[in-house]
Design a protein around this motif. Structure first.
Motif, PDB file in Angstrom:
ATOM      1  N   ARG A  18       0.793  -1.042  -0.104  1.00  0.00           N
ATOM      2  CA  ARG A  18       0.102  -0.029   0.047  1.00  0.00           C
ATOM      3  C   ARG A  18       1.042   1.333   0.148  1.00  0.00           C
ATOM      4  NH1 ARG A  18      -5.345   1.084   1.800  1.00  0.00           N
ATOM      5  NH2 ARG A  18      -5.503   3.447   2.606  1.00  0.00           N
ATOM      6  N   MET A  19       0.606   2.324  -0.828  1.00  0.00           N
ATOM      7  CA  MET A  19       1.132   3.759  -0.985  1.00  0.00           C
ATOM      8  C   MET A  19       0.152   4.691  -0.984  1.00  0.00           C
ATOM      9  SD  MET A  19       3.636   4.951  -4.001  1.00  0.00           S
ATOM     10  CE  MET A  19       2.414   4.961  -5.285  1.00  0.00           C
ATOM     11  N   GLU A  20       0.318   5.581   0.155  1.00  0.00           N
ATOM     12  CA  GLU A  20      -0.691   6.883   0.261  1.00  0.00           C
ATOM     13  C   GLU A  20       0.185   7.858   0.310  1.00  0.00           C
ATOM     14  OE1 GLU A  20      -4.016   8.240   3.340  1.00  0.00           O
ATOM     15  OE2 GLU A  20      -3.868   6.113   2.877  1.00  0.00           O
ATOM     16  N   LEU A  21      -0.347   9.057  -0.164  1.00  0.00           N
ATOM     17  CA  LEU A  21       0.044  10.319  -0.360  1.00  0.00           C
ATOM     18  C   LEU A  21      -1.111  11.056   0.265  1.00  0.00           C
ATOM     19  CD1 LEU A  21       2.195  10.602  -3.244  1.00  0.00           C
ATOM     20  CD2 LEU A  21       3.153  10.715  -0.967  1.00  0.00           C
ATOM     21  N   ASP A  22      -0.833  12.081   1.385  1.00  0.00           N
ATOM     22  CA  ASP A  22      -1.816  12.732   1.837  1.00  0.00           C
ATOM     23  C   ASP A  22      -1.305  14.281   1.604  1.00  0.00           C
ATOM     24  OD1 ASP A  22      -3.322  10.923   2.875  1.00  0.00           O
ATOM     25  OD2 ASP A  22      -2.341  11.056   4.740  1.00  0.00           O
ATOM     26  N   THR A  23      -2.321  15.293   1.318  1.00  0.00           N
ATOM     27  CA  THR A  23      -1.836  16.536   0.865  1.00  0.00           C
ATOM     28  C   THR A  23      -3.043  17.631   1.280  1.00  0.00           C
ATOM     29  OG1 THR A  23      -0.952  18.153  -0.672  1.00  0.00           O
ATOM     30  CG2 THR A  23      -2.281  16.767  -1.532  1.00  0.00           C
ATOM     31  N   ALA A 122      -5.426  -4.934  -7.579  1.00  0.00           N
ATOM     32  CA  ALA A 122      -4.800  -3.762  -7.606  1.00  0.00           C
ATOM     33  C   ALA A 122      -5.720  -2.453  -7.801  1.00  0.00           C
ATOM     34  CB  ALA A 122      -3.624  -3.897  -8.874  1.00  0.00           C
ATOM     35  N   GLU A 123      -5.138  -1.407  -7.293  1.00  0.00           N
ATOM     36  CA  GLU A 123      -6.424  -0.213  -7.372  1.00  0.00           C
ATOM     37  C   GLU A 123      -5.699   1.128  -7.077  1.00  0.00           C
ATOM     38  OE1 GLU A 123     -10.389   0.928  -4.574  1.00  0.00           O
ATOM     39  OE2 GLU A 123      -8.563   0.263  -3.488  1.00  0.00           O
ATOM     40  N   ILE A 124      -6.104   1.932  -7.949  1.00  0.00           N
ATOM     41  CA  ILE A 124      -5.589   3.533  -7.609  1.00  0.00           C
ATOM     42  C   ILE A 124      -6.692   4.222  -7.199  1.00  0.00           C
ATOM     43  CG2 ILE A 124      -4.866   5.642  -8.953  1.00  0.00           C
ATOM     44  CD1 ILE A 124      -3.354   3.866 -10.853  1.00  0.00           C
ATOM     45  N   LEU A 125      -6.723   5.027  -6.214  1.00  0.00           N
ATOM     46  CA  LEU A 125      -7.891   5.881  -5.678  1.00  0.00           C
ATOM     47  C   LEU A 125      -7.186   7.361  -5.507  1.00  0.00           C
ATOM     48  CD1 LEU A 125     -10.556   6.033  -4.378  1.00  0.00           C
ATOM     49  CD2 LEU A 125      -9.468   5.538  -2.283  1.00  0.00           C
ATOM     50  N   THR A 139      -2.895   0.327  -4.165  1.00  0.00           N
ATOM     51  CA  THR A 139      -2.656  -0.907  -3.396  1.00  0.00           C
ATOM     52  C   THR A 139      -2.344  -1.887  -4.423  1.00  0.00           C
ATOM     53  OG1 THR A 139      -4.924  -1.293  -3.303  1.00  0.00           O
ATOM     54  CG2 THR A 139      -4.095  -0.209  -1.312  1.00  0.00           C
ATOM     55  N   ALA A 140      -1.835  -2.962  -4.096  1.00  0.00           N
ATOM     56  CA  ALA A 140      -1.667  -4.373  -4.922  1.00  0.00           C
ATOM     57  C   ALA A 140      -1.364  -5.239  -4.204  1.00  0.00           C
ATOM     58  CB  ALA A 140      -0.610  -4.106  -5.970  1.00  0.00           C
ATOM     59  N   SER A 141      -2.170  -6.468  -4.265  1.00  0.00           N
ATOM     60  CA  SER A 141      -2.102  -7.656  -3.670  1.00  0.00           C
ATOM     61  C   SER A 141      -0.690  -8.143  -3.672  1.00  0.00           C
ATOM     62  CB  SER A 141      -3.017  -8.821  -4.216  1.00  0.00           C
ATOM     63  OG  SER A 141      -4.370  -8.337  -3.698  1.00  0.00           O
ATOM     64  N   ARG A 142      -0.112  -8.737  -2.697  1.00  0.00           N
ATOM     65  CA  ARG A 142       1.287  -9.323  -2.838  1.00  0.00           C
ATOM     66  C   ARG A 142       1.711 -10.375  -3.737  1.00  0.00           C
ATOM     67  NH1 ARG A 142       4.824 -10.800   2.675  1.00  0.00           N
ATOM     68  NH2 ARG A 142       6.915 -10.715   1.700  1.00  0.00           N
ATOM     69  N   THR A 176       3.915   0.741   2.770  1.00  0.00           N
ATOM     70  CA  THR A 176       3.910  -0.244   3.495  1.00  0.00           C
ATOM     71  C   THR A 176       3.601  -1.786   3.131  1.00  0.00           C
ATOM     72  OG1 THR A 176       3.486  -1.005   6.186  1.00  0.00           O
ATOM     73  CG2 THR A 176       1.625  -0.022   4.535  1.00  0.00           C
ATOM     74  N   LEU A 177       3.736  -2.787   3.816  1.00  0.00           N
ATOM     75  CA  LEU A 177       3.605  -4.169   3.474  1.00  0.00           C
ATOM     76  C   LEU A 177       2.571  -4.948   4.323  1.00  0.00           C
ATOM     77  CD1 LEU A 177       4.078  -6.433   1.282  1.00  0.00           C
ATOM     78  CD2 LEU A 177       6.062  -7.104   2.780  1.00  0.00           C
ATOM     79  N   ASP A 178       1.430  -5.439   3.954  1.00  0.00           N
ATOM     80  CA  ASP A 178       0.622  -6.148   4.471  1.00  0.00           C
ATOM     81  C   ASP A 178      -0.228  -5.428   5.539  1.00  0.00           C
ATOM     82  OD1 ASP A 178       1.771  -8.205   3.223  1.00  0.00           O
ATOM     83  OD2 ASP A 178       3.203  -8.894   4.932  1.00  0.00           O
ATOM     84  N   ARG A 179      -0.856  -4.199   5.215  1.00  0.00           N
ATOM     85  CA  ARG A 179      -1.596  -3.486   6.073  1.00  0.00           C
ATOM     86  C   ARG A 179      -2.961  -3.267   5.350  1.00  0.00           C
ATOM     87  NH1 ARG A 179      -4.486  -3.245   9.922  1.00  0.00           N
ATOM     88  NH2 ARG A 179      -5.752  -1.357   9.790  1.00  0.00           N
ATOM     89  N   VAL A 180      -4.124  -3.979   5.872  1.00  0.00           N
ATOM     90  CA  VAL A 180      -5.298  -3.976   5.541  1.00  0.00           C
ATOM     91  C   VAL A 180      -6.017  -2.973   6.102  1.00  0.00           C
ATOM     92  CG1 VAL A 180      -7.170  -5.386   4.830  1.00  0.00           C
ATOM     93  CG2 VAL A 180      -4.885  -6.469   4.895  1.00  0.00           C
ATOM     94  N   GLY A 181      -6.956  -2.126   5.195  1.00  0.00           N
ATOM     95  CA  GLY A 181      -7.582  -0.919   5.876  1.00  0.00           C
ATOM     96  C   GLY A 181      -7.272   0.372   5.705  1.00  0.00           C
ATOM     97  N   VAL A 182      -8.091   1.263   5.905  1.00  0.00           N
ATOM     98  CA  VAL A 182      -8.016   2.714   5.658  1.00  0.00           C
ATOM     99  C   VAL A 182      -6.960   3.151   6.837  1.00  0.00           C
ATOM    100  CG1 VAL A 182      -9.930   2.858   4.322  1.00  0.00           C
ATOM    101  CG2 VAL A 182     -10.139   3.313   6.791  1.00  0.00           C
TER     102      VAL A 182
END
Length: 273
Positions: A18-23, A122-125, A139-142, A176-182
């Motif tokens: 999972r990769m996230e950017l907040d701005t 896999a998803e882009i949001l 996100t992308a499944s391992r 991060t790796l292996d974290r599920v949820g928002v």
């Protein structure tokens, strides 16, 4: 038939990158659209067992039935928040980037239903909410990576992360790796709600991660750029400019010892909930 955008239910970790950017900043939307296009083509599309062209071709001729309601058996489905995925619909969405954009690849079983156990997605949001930071999540499944995430692939994700952080003037973010949820693992552990975390995202980091982006206010609270670069207990510390620092905890994404996480947690304590 209405478009279903429900992700397969969570499975036992390890399974998600999972990769996230907040701005909180206003974003150059044409530049962001270009970044999204590269993100899909360079990070997600290569993970799909079938080519995008093949998937779109099959889906174009597909007729839903009671036994295969969502897609042709054995294939993935590609969806946009505005409807079914085609290259033209994707290009159109990028040319007029909406405030909410979601593109999703999901593996289907022999009945055309989303696979849960052993499947992948896999998803882009993009979520553009004036009340909270704009969120960009990838996100992308391992399992997509064949059980091993190579250094080359890790560097590709880091490269996209760096460019995205600079583009949107991010207040924070992570890979991060292996974290599920928002919510992040740290937020779950300390009982912090998502709304509270997002509202405070410019001042407080949302946890220690394999790759942790510290925004300008967080860096200042930790003593400034020079202090963080000299003291952060990480494999790599990189000043991205604008007071933003990228911390890479260990060399490899799938090798993160608990003691390394604990050391980073202690370092980040002044800017954690």
């Amino acid at each position: 038939m209405s478009t279903d955008l429900t992700l397969p239910g969570p499975v036992s970790p390890p399974h998600v990158v999972r990769m996230e950017l907040d701005t909180f900043s206003g974003v150059d939307r044409p530049a962001l659209a270009k970044w999204f296009a590269a993100l899909f083509d360079d990070l997600l599309a290569p993970l799909c067992p079938a080519s995008v062209r093949e998937l779109v071709s099959v889906a174009r001729d597909y007729v839903p039935s009671e036994t295969t309601p969502w897609g042709p058996p054995g294939y993935a489905r590609l969806l946009l928040s505005s409807g079914d995925f085609t290259r033209s619909s994707w290009d159109e969405a990028l040319s007029d980037l909406p405030s909410f954009l979601r593109v999703q690849l999901v593996q289907l079983d022999f009945q055309g239903l989303p696979l849960v156990d052993g499947g992948w997605c896999a998803e882009i949001l993009l979520k553009d909410d004036p009340s909270f930071p704009h969120q960009i999540v990838v996100t992308a499944s391992r399992s997509l990576f064949g059980g091993w995430i190579s250094r080359v692939v890790q560097q590709d994700w880091l490269s996209a992360f760096r460019s995205g952080a600079s583009l949107v003037r991010a207040s924070g973010g992570w890979i991060t790796l292996d974290r599920v949820g928002v919510r992040t693992a740290h937020e779950v552990a300390v009982g912090v709600g998502l709304d509270e975390s997002l509202f405070m995202a410019a001042e407080l980091a949302r946890g220690p991660h394999w790759a942790t982006l510290l925004g300008p206010r967080q860096v200042a609270a930790l003593g400034g750029v020079q202090e963080v670069c000299a003291s952060a207990p990480c494999f790599s510390v990189e000043h991205l400019g604008g007071g933003r620092i990228l911390l890479q905890l260990t060399e490899h994404l799938d090798e993160v010892p608990q003691d390394a996480v604990e050391k980073l947690t202690e370092f980040l304590r002044p800017v954690l909930h």
